[in-house]
Scaffold this motif. Sequence first.
Motif, PDB file in Angstrom:
ATOM      1  N   VAL A 102       0.817  -1.179   0.568  1.00  0.00           N
ATOM      2  CA  VAL A 102      -0.174  -0.315   0.028  1.00  0.00           C
ATOM      3  C   VAL A 102       0.452   1.262  -0.001  1.00  0.00           C
ATOM      4  N   PRO A 103      -0.189   2.180  -0.680  1.00  0.00           N
ATOM      5  CA  PRO A 103       0.942   3.405  -0.652  1.00  0.00           C
ATOM      6  C   PRO A 103       0.475   4.017   0.957  1.00  0.00           C
ATOM      7  N   SER A 104       1.898   4.729   1.850  1.00  0.00           N
ATOM      8  CA  SER A 104       2.184   5.588   2.272  1.00  0.00           C
ATOM      9  C   SER A 104       1.265   6.659   2.573  1.00  0.00           C
ATOM     10  N   GLU A 105       1.067   7.365   2.959  1.00  0.00           N
ATOM     11  CA  GLU A 105      -0.351   8.690   2.976  1.00  0.00           C
ATOM     12  C   GLU A 105       1.184   9.106   3.451  1.00  0.00           C
ATOM     13  N   ARG A 106       1.214   9.074   4.411  1.00  0.00           N
ATOM     14  CA  ARG A 106       2.154   9.890   5.289  1.00  0.00           C
ATOM     15  C   ARG A 106       3.321  10.424   4.704  1.00  0.00           C
ATOM     16  N   ASN A 107       4.282   9.531   4.123  1.00  0.00           N
ATOM     17  CA  ASN A 107       5.335   9.310   3.868  1.00  0.00           C
ATOM     18  C   ASN A 107       5.255  10.314   2.737  1.00  0.00           C
ATOM     19  N   ASN A 108       3.811  10.177   1.824  1.00  0.00           N
ATOM     20  CA  ASN A 108       3.767  10.862   0.561  1.00  0.00           C
ATOM     21  C   ASN A 108       4.002  12.503   0.456  1.00  0.00           C
ATOM     22  N   ALA A 109       2.393  12.207   1.528  1.00  0.00           N
ATOM     23  CA  ALA A 109       2.648  14.220   1.693  1.00  0.00           C
ATOM     24  C   ALA A 109       3.715  14.774   2.318  1.00  0.00           C
ATOM     25  N   ILE A 110       4.850  13.937   3.259  1.00  0.00           N
ATOM     26  CA  ILE A 110       6.083  14.739   2.942  1.00  0.00           C
ATOM     27  C   ILE A 110       7.030  14.946   2.626  1.00  0.00           C
ATOM     28  N   PHE A 111       6.873  13.836   0.597  1.00  0.00           N
ATOM     29  CA  PHE A 111       7.388  13.923  -0.014  1.00  0.00           C
ATOM     30  C   PHE A 111       7.357  14.694  -1.499  1.00  0.00           C
ATOM     31  N   GLY A 112       5.648  14.674  -0.991  1.00  0.00           N
ATOM     32  CA  GLY A 112       5.009  15.602  -2.121  1.00  0.00           C
ATOM     33  C   GLY A 112       4.509  14.755  -2.972  1.00  0.00           C
ATOM     34  N   ARG A 113       4.318  13.553  -3.322  1.00  0.00           N
ATOM     35  CA  ARG A 113       4.583  12.518  -4.130  1.00  0.00           C
ATOM     36  C   ARG A 113       4.127  11.313  -3.551  1.00  0.00           C
ATOM     37  N   GLU A 114       3.259  10.533  -5.126  1.00  0.00           N
ATOM     38  CA  GLU A 114       3.303   9.231  -4.317  1.00  0.00           C
ATOM     39  C   GLU A 114       3.976   8.793  -4.670  1.00  0.00           C
ATOM     40  N   GLN A 115       5.503   7.669  -3.941  1.00  0.00           N
ATOM     41  CA  GLN A 115       6.602   7.263  -4.284  1.00  0.00           C
ATOM     42  C   GLN A 115       6.885   6.205  -2.964  1.00  0.00           C
ATOM     43  N   SER A 116       6.177   6.156  -1.611  1.00  0.00           N
ATOM     44  CA  SER A 116       6.361   5.383  -0.624  1.00  0.00           C
ATOM     45  C   SER A 116       5.523   4.511  -0.184  1.00  0.00           C
ATOM     46  N   PHE A 117       5.778   3.375  -0.290  1.00  0.00           N
ATOM     47  CA  PHE A 117       4.725   2.559  -0.374  1.00  0.00           C
ATOM     48  C   PHE A 117       4.861   1.588   0.671  1.00  0.00           C
ATOM     49  N   VAL A 118       4.576   0.674   1.544  1.00  0.00           N
ATOM     50  CA  VAL A 118       4.739  -0.120   2.580  1.00  0.00           C
ATOM     51  C   VAL A 118       4.104  -1.007   2.938  1.00  0.00           C
ATOM     52  N   ALA A 119       4.259  -1.823   3.889  1.00  0.00           N
ATOM     53  CA  ALA A 119       3.104  -3.252   4.272  1.00  0.00           C
ATOM     54  C   ALA A 119       2.451  -2.833   5.060  1.00  0.00           C
ATOM     55  N   GLY A 120       0.940  -3.188   4.318  1.00  0.00           N
ATOM     56  CA  GLY A 120      -0.007  -2.844   4.726  1.00  0.00           C
ATOM     57  C   GLY A 120      -0.734  -4.519   5.932  1.00  0.00           C
ATOM     58  N   THR A 121      -1.681  -4.393   5.983  1.00  0.00           N
ATOM     59  CA  THR A 121      -2.550  -5.829   6.507  1.00  0.00           C
ATOM     60  C   THR A 121      -2.057  -7.018   6.380  1.00  0.00           C
ATOM     61  N   PRO A 122      -0.815  -8.298   7.100  1.00  0.00           N
ATOM     62  CA  PRO A 122      -0.972  -8.860   6.532  1.00  0.00           C
ATOM     63  C   PRO A 122      -1.599  -9.870   5.824  1.00  0.00           C
ATOM     64  N   THR A 123      -1.577 -10.683   4.985  1.00  0.00           N
ATOM     65  CA  THR A 123      -2.209 -11.415   4.159  1.00  0.00           C
ATOM     66  C   THR A 123      -1.738 -13.448   4.537  1.00  0.00           C
ATOM     67  N   ASN A 124      -0.960 -13.495   4.908  1.00  0.00           N
ATOM     68  CA  ASN A 124      -0.585 -14.963   4.830  1.00  0.00           C
ATOM     69  C   ASN A 124       0.608 -15.362   4.990  1.00  0.00           C
ATOM     70  N   VAL A 125       0.963 -16.341   5.362  1.00  0.00           N
ATOM     71  CA  VAL A 125       2.638 -16.923   5.898  1.00  0.00           C
ATOM     72  C   VAL A 125       2.313 -18.067   5.135  1.00  0.00           C
ATOM     73  N   GLN A 126       3.673 -18.415   4.514  1.00  0.00           N
ATOM     74  CA  GLN A 126       3.716 -19.686   3.831  1.00  0.00           C
ATOM     75  C   GLN A 126       4.952 -20.196   4.072  1.00  0.00           C
ATOM     76  N   VAL A 127       5.280 -21.665   4.437  1.00  0.00           N
ATOM     77  CA  VAL A 127       6.221 -22.755   4.478  1.00  0.00           C
ATOM     78  C   VAL A 127       6.640 -23.082   4.186  1.00  0.00           C
ATOM     79  N   GLU A 128       8.273 -23.751   4.021  1.00  0.00           N
ATOM     80  CA  GLU A 128       8.058 -24.850   3.218  1.00  0.00           C
ATOM     81  C   GLU A 128       9.292 -25.415   4.119  1.00  0.00           C
ATOM     82  N   VAL A 129       9.152 -26.735   4.240  1.00  0.00           N
ATOM     83  CA  VAL A 129      10.454 -26.894   4.846  1.00  0.00           C
ATOM     84  C   VAL A 129      10.625 -28.325   4.416  1.00  0.00           C
TER      85      VAL A 129
END
Length: 181
Positions: A102-129
């Motif tokens: 997701v875009p970071s509204e806080r960071n993008n407001a500081i930068f003055g344009r949409e350029q910062s993306f961050v991890a939003g809500t977790p979707t899943n965890v995958q495990v390989e053994v």
Amino acid sequence: MKNRKLFSLVFVSFFVGATSALSVAAGASTSEGSNAEASPVFGVTLPPGYRDWGFVSVAHEAGNNNDIRAILGNDVAMKALREGTLPFPEGSIIVRLAYAYVPSERNNAIFGREQSFVAGTPTNVQVEVKDSKRYASTGGWGYGQFENGKANPSVKIINSCFACHTKLPAASDLIFTTYSK
């Protein structure tokens, strides 16, 4: 009085942490086939302490998923990755944590344009053994996918893991991620 409050806070923190640790340990020690938290088909569970494992890499999966992923490895996997050892040794475990991208509204407001993306809500965890005997029919790897700490019961999802991994070159030992030094 301050010391008593501090002691109470430390004790409560310790108790909560110890209770959580016991819960994780109890789930990890459940025998194969009887663990309701194990993935279908492979019986893979969330490994205790996986969030403290070594950093392997990050990835952005576009398309339908549009997520950002952090890939971690246990000590066995990390040693193999650092040394360039393939195939991975028995006991290697790789965990992929996925989050909405997701875009970071806080960071993008500081930068003055949409350029910062961050991890939003977790979707899943995958495990390989890696267990070549137990998972011989799937190249030595067992798979699990978890949402909100619970195994996804869909056999279709779990079986699709191996189907995609088999498209990788044999030299990769069926692993998508490469180690980021």
